[in-house]
Design a protein around this motif. Structure first.
Motif, PDB file in Angstrom:
ATOM      1  N   VAL A   1       0.801  -1.216   0.000  1.00 37.51           N
ATOM      2  CA  VAL A   1       0.000   0.000   0.000  1.00 37.51           C
ATOM      3  C   VAL A   1       0.836   1.269   0.000  1.00 37.51           C
ATOM      4  CG1 VAL A   1      -1.684   1.332   1.311  1.00 37.51           C
ATOM      5  CG2 VAL A   1      -1.984  -1.117   1.031  1.00 37.51           C
ATOM      6  N   ILE A   2       1.841   1.347   0.804  1.00 33.49           N
ATOM      7  CA  ILE A   2       2.617   2.586   0.932  1.00 33.49           C
ATOM      8  C   ILE A   2       3.273   2.998  -0.387  1.00 33.49           C
ATOM      9  CG2 ILE A   2       4.639   3.620   2.035  1.00 33.49           C
ATOM     10  CD1 ILE A   2       3.656   2.412   4.643  1.00 33.49           C
ATOM     11  N   PRO A   3       3.901   2.095  -1.148  1.00 31.15           N
ATOM     12  CA  PRO A   3       4.464   2.551  -2.429  1.00 31.15           C
ATOM     13  C   PRO A   3       3.403   3.100  -3.368  1.00 31.15           C
ATOM     14  CG  PRO A   3       5.403   0.439  -1.824  1.00 31.15           C
ATOM     15  CD  PRO A   3       4.292   0.723  -0.849  1.00 31.15           C
ATOM     16  N   THR A   4       2.208   2.537  -3.360  1.00 33.19           N
ATOM     17  CA  THR A   4       1.127   3.029  -4.207  1.00 33.19           C
ATOM     18  C   THR A   4       0.749   4.444  -3.811  1.00 33.19           C
ATOM     19  OG1 THR A   4       0.283   0.792  -4.468  1.00 33.19           O
ATOM     20  CG2 THR A   4      -1.235   2.575  -4.990  1.00 33.19           C
ATOM     21  N   LEU A   5       0.661   4.702  -2.513  1.00 33.39           N
ATOM     22  CA  LEU A   5       0.315   6.041  -2.046  1.00 33.39           C
ATOM     23  C   LEU A   5       1.396   7.053  -2.383  1.00 33.39           C
ATOM     24  CD1 LEU A   5      -1.195   5.167   1.449  1.00 33.39           C
ATOM     25  CD2 LEU A   5      -2.432   5.789  -0.633  1.00 33.39           C
ATOM     26  N   VAL A   6       2.634   6.645  -2.292  1.00 33.29           N
ATOM     27  CA  VAL A   6       3.745   7.551  -2.568  1.00 33.29           C
ATOM     28  C   VAL A   6       3.822   7.860  -4.058  1.00 33.29           C
ATOM     29  CG1 VAL A   6       6.258   7.762  -2.520  1.00 33.29           C
ATOM     30  CG2 VAL A   6       5.052   6.839  -0.555  1.00 33.29           C
ATOM     31  N   LEU A   7       3.550   6.890  -4.916  1.00 34.97           N
ATOM     32  CA  LEU A   7       3.673   7.069  -6.353  1.00 34.97           C
ATOM     33  C   LEU A   7       2.453   7.745  -6.977  1.00 34.97           C
ATOM     34  CD1 LEU A   7       5.316   3.664  -7.323  1.00 34.97           C
ATOM     35  CD2 LEU A   7       6.424   5.880  -7.043  1.00 34.97           C
ATOM     36  N   ALA A   8       1.321   7.737  -6.309  1.00 35.90           N
ATOM     37  CA  ALA A   8       0.114   8.333  -6.860  1.00 35.90           C
ATOM     38  C   ALA A   8       0.279   9.844  -7.007  1.00 35.90           C
ATOM     39  CB  ALA A   8      -1.087   8.007  -5.975  1.00 35.90           C
ATOM     40  N   GLU A   9      -0.229  10.355  -8.104  1.00 36.66           N
ATOM     41  CA  GLU A   9      -0.205  11.796  -8.354  1.00 36.66           C
ATOM     42  C   GLU A   9      -1.507  12.414  -7.865  1.00 36.66           C
ATOM     43  OE1 GLU A   9       2.162  13.762  -9.844  1.00 36.66           O
ATOM     44  OE2 GLU A   9       3.550  12.116 -10.179  1.00 36.66           O
TER      45      GLU A   9
ATOM     46  N   VAL B   1      -8.082   7.535 -17.702  1.00 34.84           N
ATOM     47  CA  VAL B   1      -7.216   6.835 -16.757  1.00 34.84           C
ATOM     48  C   VAL B   1      -6.548   5.696 -17.511  1.00 34.84           C
ATOM     49  CG1 VAL B   1      -7.103   5.553 -14.595  1.00 34.84           C
ATOM     50  CG2 VAL B   1      -8.706   7.453 -14.821  1.00 34.84           C
ATOM     51  N   GLY B   2      -5.226   5.719 -17.521  1.00 38.63           N
ATOM     52  CA  GLY B   2      -4.468   4.683 -18.214  1.00 38.63           C
ATOM     53  C   GLY B   2      -3.968   5.161 -19.563  1.00 38.63           C
ATOM     54  N   ALA B   3      -3.263   4.264 -20.265  1.00 43.76           N
ATOM     55  CA  ALA B   3      -2.605   4.615 -21.520  1.00 43.76           C
ATOM     56  C   ALA B   3      -3.526   4.543 -22.731  1.00 43.76           C
ATOM     57  CB  ALA B   3      -1.402   3.696 -21.742  1.00 43.76           C
ATOM     58  N   GLN B   4      -4.569   3.733 -22.666  1.00 41.19           N
ATOM     59  CA  GLN B   4      -5.448   3.577 -23.825  1.00 41.19           C
ATOM     60  C   GLN B   4      -6.203   4.871 -24.091  1.00 41.19           C
ATOM     61  OE1 GLN B   4      -8.056   0.239 -23.662  1.00 41.19           O
ATOM     62  NE2 GLN B   4      -9.127   0.803 -25.522  1.00 41.19           N
ATOM     63  N   LYS B   5      -6.133   5.349 -25.313  1.00 37.51           N
ATOM     64  CA  LYS B   5      -6.789   6.597 -25.686  1.00 37.51           C
ATOM     65  C   LYS B   5      -8.208   6.318 -26.179  1.00 37.51           C
ATOM     66  CE  LYS B   5      -3.368   9.327 -24.888  1.00 37.51           C
ATOM     67  NZ  LYS B   5      -3.379  10.154 -23.719  1.00 37.51           N
ATOM     68  N   SER B   6      -9.134   7.101 -25.673  1.00 35.17           N
ATOM     69  CA  SER B   6     -10.527   6.992 -26.091  1.00 35.17           C
ATOM     70  C   SER B   6     -10.714   7.719 -27.415  1.00 35.17           C
ATOM     71  CB  SER B   6     -11.442   7.591 -25.031  1.00 35.17           C
ATOM     72  OG  SER B   6     -11.244   6.942 -23.801  1.00 35.17           O
TER      73      SER B   6
ATOM     74  N   TYR C   1      -9.354  18.571 -19.488  1.00 34.20           N
ATOM     75  CA  TYR C   1      -8.932  17.219 -19.856  1.00 34.20           C
ATOM     76  C   TYR C   1      -7.750  16.800 -18.988  1.00 34.20           C
ATOM     77  CZ  TYR C   1      -6.643  13.443 -22.370  1.00 34.20           C
ATOM     78  OH  TYR C   1      -6.052  12.249 -22.678  1.00 34.20           O
ATOM     79  N   LEU C   2      -7.815  15.582 -18.473  1.00 33.84           N
ATOM     80  CA  LEU C   2      -6.689  14.995 -17.740  1.00 33.84           C
ATOM     81  C   LEU C   2      -6.436  13.589 -18.254  1.00 33.84           C
ATOM     82  CD1 LEU C   2      -7.516  15.855 -13.996  1.00 33.84           C
ATOM     83  CD2 LEU C   2      -5.672  16.839 -15.376  1.00 33.84           C
ATOM     84  N   ASN C   3      -5.177  13.214 -18.353  1.00 35.76           N
ATOM     85  CA  ASN C   3      -4.789  11.830 -18.595  1.00 35.76           C
ATOM     86  C   ASN C   3      -3.948  11.423 -17.395  1.00 35.76           C
ATOM     87  OD1 ASN C   3      -2.478   9.871 -20.282  1.00 35.76           O
ATOM     88  ND2 ASN C   3      -4.626   9.349 -20.197  1.00 35.76           N
ATOM     89  N   ILE C   4      -4.461  10.493 -16.595  1.00 33.34           N
ATOM     90  CA  ILE C   4      -3.822  10.124 -15.344  1.00 33.34           C
ATOM     91  C   ILE C   4      -3.649   8.611 -15.284  1.00 33.34           C
ATOM     92  CG2 ILE C   4      -4.800  12.157 -14.209  1.00 33.34           C
ATOM     93  CD1 ILE C   4      -6.791  10.322 -12.800  1.00 33.34           C
ATOM     94  N   GLN C   5      -3.006   8.142 -14.239  1.00 29.37           N
ATOM     95  CA  GLN C   5      -2.799   6.716 -14.037  1.00 29.37           C
ATOM     96  C   GLN C   5      -3.740   6.203 -12.947  1.00 29.37           C
ATOM     97  OE1 GLN C   5      -0.798   4.976 -16.135  1.00 29.37           O
ATOM     98  NE2 GLN C   5      -0.687   6.996 -17.087  1.00 29.37           N
TER      99      GLN C   5
END
Length: 140
Positions: free
Chosen positions: A11-19, A110-115, A40-44
């Motif tokens: 969990v902690i690495p996920t929280l630290v890496l999240a933007e 959210v993610g790399a796939q473009k709509s 417009y936002l493109n996020i992970q």
């Protein structure tokens, strides 16, 4: 003890890496009236988005038909800040309920796939549909 350590390592690495991103809900800016900034936002997956009510009368709510399968609908209240974490990849359409017909919408991918523009549902108010199409056609 072992389950606690496993939890911490996952969990902690996920929280630290999240933007964290901030979206302002505005009456007007250089792009026009009744807008989200940015539109417009493109996020992970796992990133957070904070909607800030800079003026009274705005909210952030999911557009029906523009929520990925398995994702929870976004339901912000009028005049209140809302922070969400988006964990499911896909296209999220966001509207301001009172100003939807005026075109107050935004897109979060959210993610790399473009709509594609074709992913926008039919039957939306004309101004809202036009802005959504523009945001997807001219994403940064």
């Amino acid at each position: 003890m072992r389950p606690i350590l496993t939890f911490l390592f996952l969990v902690i690495p996920t929280l630290v890496l999240a933007e964290a991103y901030e979206v302002q809900m505005l009456n007007r800016n250089a792009n026009g009236s009744m807008v989200y900034d940015p539109p417009y936002l493109n996020i992970q997956a796992g990133d957070r988005v904070k909607f800030v009510a800079t003026r009274p009368g705005h909210n952030a709510v999911s557009i029906q038909g523009m929520i990925p399968d398995g994702a929870m609908a976004i339901k912000g209240r009028l005049n209140e800040e809302l922070t969400i974490t988006l964990d499911v990849e896909g296209l999220y359409g966001i509207k301001c309920t009172p100003h939807f017909a005026m075109g107050m919408v935004m897109v979060i991918e959210v993610g790399a796939q473009k709509s594609k523009v074709d992913d926008i549902p039919v039957g939306l108010p004309e101004r809202a549909a036009a802005r959504l199409q523009d945001y997807l056609a001219h994403r940064n």
